[in-house]
Scaffold this motif. Sequence first.
Motif, PDB file in Angstrom:
ATOM      1  N   PRO A 139      -5.355 -28.598  16.514  1.00  0.00           N
ATOM      2  CA  PRO A 139      -6.692 -28.964  16.984  1.00  0.00           C
ATOM      3  C   PRO A 139      -7.134 -30.348  16.520  1.00  0.00           C
ATOM      4  O   PRO A 139      -8.254 -30.770  16.813  1.00  0.00           O
ATOM      5  CB  PRO A 139      -7.574 -27.887  16.340  1.00  0.00           C
ATOM      6  N   VAL A 140      -6.275 -31.058  15.783  1.00  0.00           N
ATOM      7  CA  VAL A 140      -6.647 -32.348  15.194  1.00  0.00           C
ATOM      8  C   VAL A 140      -7.087 -33.338  16.279  1.00  0.00           C
ATOM      9  O   VAL A 140      -6.393 -33.538  17.281  1.00  0.00           O
ATOM     10  CB  VAL A 140      -5.484 -32.945  14.377  1.00  0.00           C
ATOM     11  N   LYS A 141      -8.230 -33.981  16.036  1.00  0.00           N
ATOM     12  CA  LYS A 141      -8.773 -34.964  16.970  1.00  0.00           C
ATOM     13  C   LYS A 141      -8.581 -36.406  16.491  1.00  0.00           C
ATOM     14  O   LYS A 141      -8.505 -37.327  17.303  1.00  0.00           O
ATOM     15  CB  LYS A 141     -10.260 -34.702  17.189  1.00  0.00           C
ATOM     16  N   VAL A 142      -8.547 -36.583  15.170  1.00  0.00           N
ATOM     17  CA  VAL A 142      -8.450 -37.938  14.614  1.00  0.00           C
ATOM     18  C   VAL A 142      -7.332 -37.987  13.581  1.00  0.00           C
ATOM     19  O   VAL A 142      -7.270 -37.129  12.690  1.00  0.00           O
ATOM     20  CB  VAL A 142      -9.774 -38.376  13.950  1.00  0.00           C
ATOM     21  N   ILE A 143      -6.466 -38.982  13.694  1.00  0.00           N
ATOM     22  CA  ILE A 143      -5.448 -39.256  12.681  1.00  0.00           C
ATOM     23  C   ILE A 143      -5.693 -40.647  12.123  1.00  0.00           C
ATOM     24  O   ILE A 143      -5.841 -41.615  12.879  1.00  0.00           O
ATOM     25  CB  ILE A 143      -4.024 -39.175  13.261  1.00  0.00           C
ATOM     26  N   LYS A 144      -5.731 -40.751  10.799  1.00  0.00           N
ATOM     27  CA  LYS A 144      -5.835 -42.042  10.129  1.00  0.00           C
ATOM     28  C   LYS A 144      -4.571 -42.256   9.308  1.00  0.00           C
ATOM     29  O   LYS A 144      -4.180 -41.383   8.538  1.00  0.00           O
ATOM     30  CB  LYS A 144      -7.068 -42.085   9.215  1.00  0.00           C
ATOM     31  N   ILE A 145      -3.948 -43.406   9.492  1.00  0.00           N
ATOM     32  CA  ILE A 145      -2.712 -43.718   8.779  1.00  0.00           C
ATOM     33  C   ILE A 145      -2.952 -44.926   7.895  1.00  0.00           C
ATOM     34  O   ILE A 145      -3.106 -46.050   8.390  1.00  0.00           O
ATOM     35  CB  ILE A 145      -1.554 -43.973   9.758  1.00  0.00           C
ATOM     36  N   LEU A 146      -3.016 -44.689   6.587  1.00  0.00           N
ATOM     37  CA  LEU A 146      -3.190 -45.759   5.625  1.00  0.00           C
ATOM     38  C   LEU A 146      -1.817 -46.308   5.229  1.00  0.00           C
ATOM     39  O   LEU A 146      -0.797 -45.638   5.370  1.00  0.00           O
ATOM     40  CB  LEU A 146      -3.922 -45.238   4.390  1.00  0.00           C
TER      41      LEU A 146
ATOM     42  N   GLN B 241       7.393 -42.205  14.430  1.00  0.00           N
ATOM     43  CA  GLN B 241       6.535 -41.112  13.993  1.00  0.00           C
ATOM     44  C   GLN B 241       5.190 -41.144  14.721  1.00  0.00           C
ATOM     45  O   GLN B 241       4.670 -40.107  15.139  1.00  0.00           O
ATOM     46  CB  GLN B 241       6.311 -41.194  12.480  1.00  0.00           C
ATOM     47  N   ILE B 242       4.645 -42.338  14.892  1.00  0.00           N
ATOM     48  CA  ILE B 242       3.387 -42.487  15.623  1.00  0.00           C
ATOM     49  C   ILE B 242       3.567 -42.020  17.075  1.00  0.00           C
ATOM     50  O   ILE B 242       2.730 -41.311  17.629  1.00  0.00           O
ATOM     51  CB  ILE B 242       2.923 -43.956  15.576  1.00  0.00           C
ATOM     52  N   LYS B 243       4.664 -42.419  17.664  1.00  0.00           N
ATOM     53  CA  LYS B 243       4.958 -42.004  19.043  1.00  0.00           C
ATOM     54  C   LYS B 243       5.051 -40.484  19.144  1.00  0.00           C
ATOM     55  O   LYS B 243       4.555 -39.865  20.094  1.00  0.00           O
ATOM     56  CB  LYS B 243       6.257 -42.651  19.499  1.00  0.00           C
ATOM     57  N   TYR B 244       5.667 -39.892  18.142  1.00  0.00           N
ATOM     58  CA  TYR B 244       5.819 -38.436  18.111  1.00  0.00           C
ATOM     59  C   TYR B 244       4.466 -37.741  18.040  1.00  0.00           C
ATOM     60  O   TYR B 244       4.206 -36.755  18.740  1.00  0.00           O
ATOM     61  CB  TYR B 244       6.698 -38.057  16.920  1.00  0.00           C
ATOM     62  N   PHE B 245       3.560 -38.257  17.189  1.00  0.00           N
ATOM     63  CA  PHE B 245       2.204 -37.701  17.112  1.00  0.00           C
ATOM     64  C   PHE B 245       1.502 -37.789  18.467  1.00  0.00           C
ATOM     65  O   PHE B 245       0.884 -36.836  18.934  1.00  0.00           O
ATOM     66  CB  PHE B 245       1.375 -38.449  16.071  1.00  0.00           C
ATOM     67  N   LEU B 246       1.590 -38.946  19.091  1.00  0.00           N
ATOM     68  CA  LEU B 246       0.899 -39.164  20.364  1.00  0.00           C
ATOM     69  C   LEU B 246       1.441 -38.263  21.467  1.00  0.00           C
ATOM     70  O   LEU B 246       0.701 -37.811  22.343  1.00  0.00           O
ATOM     71  CB  LEU B 246       1.015 -40.635  20.772  1.00  0.00           C
TER      72      LEU B 246
ATOM     73  N   MET C 207       0.505 -34.080  20.355  1.00  0.00           N
ATOM     74  CA  MET C 207      -0.805 -33.580  19.940  1.00  0.00           C
ATOM     75  C   MET C 207      -1.805 -33.741  21.090  1.00  0.00           C
ATOM     76  O   MET C 207      -2.406 -34.808  21.259  1.00  0.00           O
ATOM     77  CB  MET C 207      -1.285 -34.319  18.688  1.00  0.00           C
ATOM     78  N   PRO C 208      -2.025 -32.704  21.871  1.00  0.00           N
ATOM     79  CA  PRO C 208      -2.829 -32.816  23.098  1.00  0.00           C
ATOM     80  C   PRO C 208      -4.313 -33.031  22.850  1.00  0.00           C
ATOM     81  O   PRO C 208      -5.014 -33.518  23.741  1.00  0.00           O
ATOM     82  CB  PRO C 208      -2.581 -31.471  23.786  1.00  0.00           C
ATOM     83  N   ASN C 209      -4.815 -32.654  21.669  1.00  0.00           N
ATOM     84  CA  ASN C 209      -6.245 -32.789  21.390  1.00  0.00           C
ATOM     85  C   ASN C 209      -6.609 -34.092  20.692  1.00  0.00           C
ATOM     86  O   ASN C 209      -7.772 -34.323  20.353  1.00  0.00           O
ATOM     87  CB  ASN C 209      -6.727 -31.611  20.537  1.00  0.00           C
ATOM     88  N   LEU C 210      -5.613 -34.939  20.470  1.00  0.00           N
ATOM     89  CA  LEU C 210      -5.848 -36.185  19.749  1.00  0.00           C
ATOM     90  C   LEU C 210      -6.719 -37.138  20.567  1.00  0.00           C
ATOM     91  O   LEU C 210      -6.412 -37.446  21.715  1.00  0.00           O
ATOM     92  CB  LEU C 210      -4.511 -36.850  19.429  1.00  0.00           C
ATOM     93  N   GLU C 211      -7.820 -37.579  19.944  1.00  0.00           N
ATOM     94  CA  GLU C 211      -8.747 -38.497  20.600  1.00  0.00           C
ATOM     95  C   GLU C 211      -8.689 -39.903  20.020  1.00  0.00           C
ATOM     96  O   GLU C 211      -9.007 -40.877  20.711  1.00  0.00           O
ATOM     97  CB  GLU C 211     -10.181 -37.966  20.483  1.00  0.00           C
ATOM     98  N   LYS C 212      -8.304 -40.013  18.755  1.00  0.00           N
ATOM     99  CA  LYS C 212      -8.276 -41.342  18.138  1.00  0.00           C
ATOM    100  C   LYS C 212      -7.219 -41.382  17.046  1.00  0.00           C
ATOM    101  O   LYS C 212      -7.055 -40.436  16.269  1.00  0.00           O
ATOM    102  CB  LYS C 212      -9.643 -41.693  17.535  1.00  0.00           C
ATOM    103  N   MET C 213      -6.498 -42.505  17.006  1.00  0.00           N
ATOM    104  CA  MET C 213      -5.558 -42.782  15.923  1.00  0.00           C
ATOM    105  C   MET C 213      -5.885 -44.163  15.363  1.00  0.00           C
ATOM    106  O   MET C 213      -5.962 -45.144  16.105  1.00  0.00           O
ATOM    107  CB  MET C 213      -4.105 -42.743  16.403  1.00  0.00           C
ATOM    108  N   ILE C 214      -6.085 -44.236  14.029  1.00  0.00           N
ATOM    109  CA  ILE C 214      -6.443 -45.490  13.377  1.00  0.00           C
ATOM    110  C   ILE C 214      -5.340 -45.860  12.388  1.00  0.00           C
ATOM    111  O   ILE C 214      -5.000 -45.079  11.499  1.00  0.00           O
ATOM    112  CB  ILE C 214      -7.791 -45.379  12.633  1.00  0.00           C
TER     113      ILE C 214
END
Length: 439
Positions: free
Chosen positions: A349-356, A371-376, A379-386
């Motif tokens: 259900p994750v909507k936001v991923i932040k990668i420091l 790895q970023i490509k894999y997340f995108l 994850m169908p509910n992802l709205e924002k990746m920072i």
Amino acid sequence: MDLSGSRDVISSLPDDISSHILSFLPTKEAASTSVLSKKWRYLFAFVPNLDLDDSVYLNPENETEISTSFMDFVDRVLALQGNSPLHKFSLKIGDGIDPVRIIPWINNVLERGVSDLDLHLNLESEFLLPSQVYLCKTLVWLKLRFGLYPTIDVEDVHLPKLKTLYIEATHFEEHGVGLTKLLSGCPMLEDLVLDDISWFIWDFASVSVPTLKRLRFSWQERDEFPKSVLLDTPNLVYLKFTDTVAGKYPKVNLDSLVEAHRSSLVEASIDKLPSSCDAIPIFNNLTHLTIESNPRVGWQSVPGLLKNSPNLETLIFQGLIHKATYRCGDVCLCKKPRKEILSCLSSSPVKVIKILKFGENSDDMEKQREQIKYFLETMPNLEKMILYYNTPSVEDVTEVSSRLQRLVSKVASSTCIVQLISDNLSLSSTVSTNGLLCF
């Protein structure tokens, strides 16, 4: 202010205000003001905060001289203050201070109604705190740090006002029973920090505090994991846990948990690590989770954490580089071909991923992009990746932004926004699936 120099404005302040100002100074400096005038000579007696540190008192070549001088100084300070009320007492000492002298100092401040007690006793000989520490009716904040023989031995505990308890590098005489007894005597406790508490040697560890709101635990050994951990904290809203997954969790009550930080800096050896999915409890109310990554440690516990957090909204990675292992499950590619992976991320259900710390290791930049490509992709509910990318080079940011733009346009959901932020350059790039790149 009187700029003519004809009047001492500070000395004309009321005594209570002058004493309040002195309370913000280290005790040695505050005490030195007593030589300024007859009025200032006695002001120090009413300072409500004492900050005593033998490392900054004197620095002669003879260590015996510094120890003796410091002990005499503490005796004089406490004698000068008499029975005046005390708010905070901080004592930081190294080896060479006579333990026999320490106990009367602690008892003195307890009798004066201290509410904030900070003891950093870096001694090379065994030392037990006086029992009065655990029976103080005025303590609100207690911090205990010890040296080579860090031991807490509790009999009776009654700390009716204590709200914050910080214990560092300490062993309990009765192992898990000692910690349980200590916590049971703190009916108002809200903040608990257990740093380098070796509970892996116990058969059972328990944190059962109904009033607890924030819990931080850290253990830095890599070759052991706790056998059994009970967490009965129904009002806990914040959890930071740096340890391996326990062998079992007979009871977990985290009904109010909102934010959690799980560090993977600590890892048991593979043959000793318990099954993460079976051992990790369910976090129904968890909405924020932080994962700390390390190149020497895998993501063994991450799949279990994600699967058991059904309402997770924000996922933060402090770095993406971790040890490649088959036990990382299906949250990364690691050693598995992409076509063989059926990811649990597809139901996340994750909507936001932040990668420091993105791009911190330039040699592994391609792995990070994968790895970023894999997340995108998964994850169908992802709205924002920072992505937080610290680099002194504008060219690096431009190149990474271009690559992200091409990647996002191919794999991300039409509603997903990817941001690249570089604080060092005061520059922010936003990439969306329609091909826009904004600076």
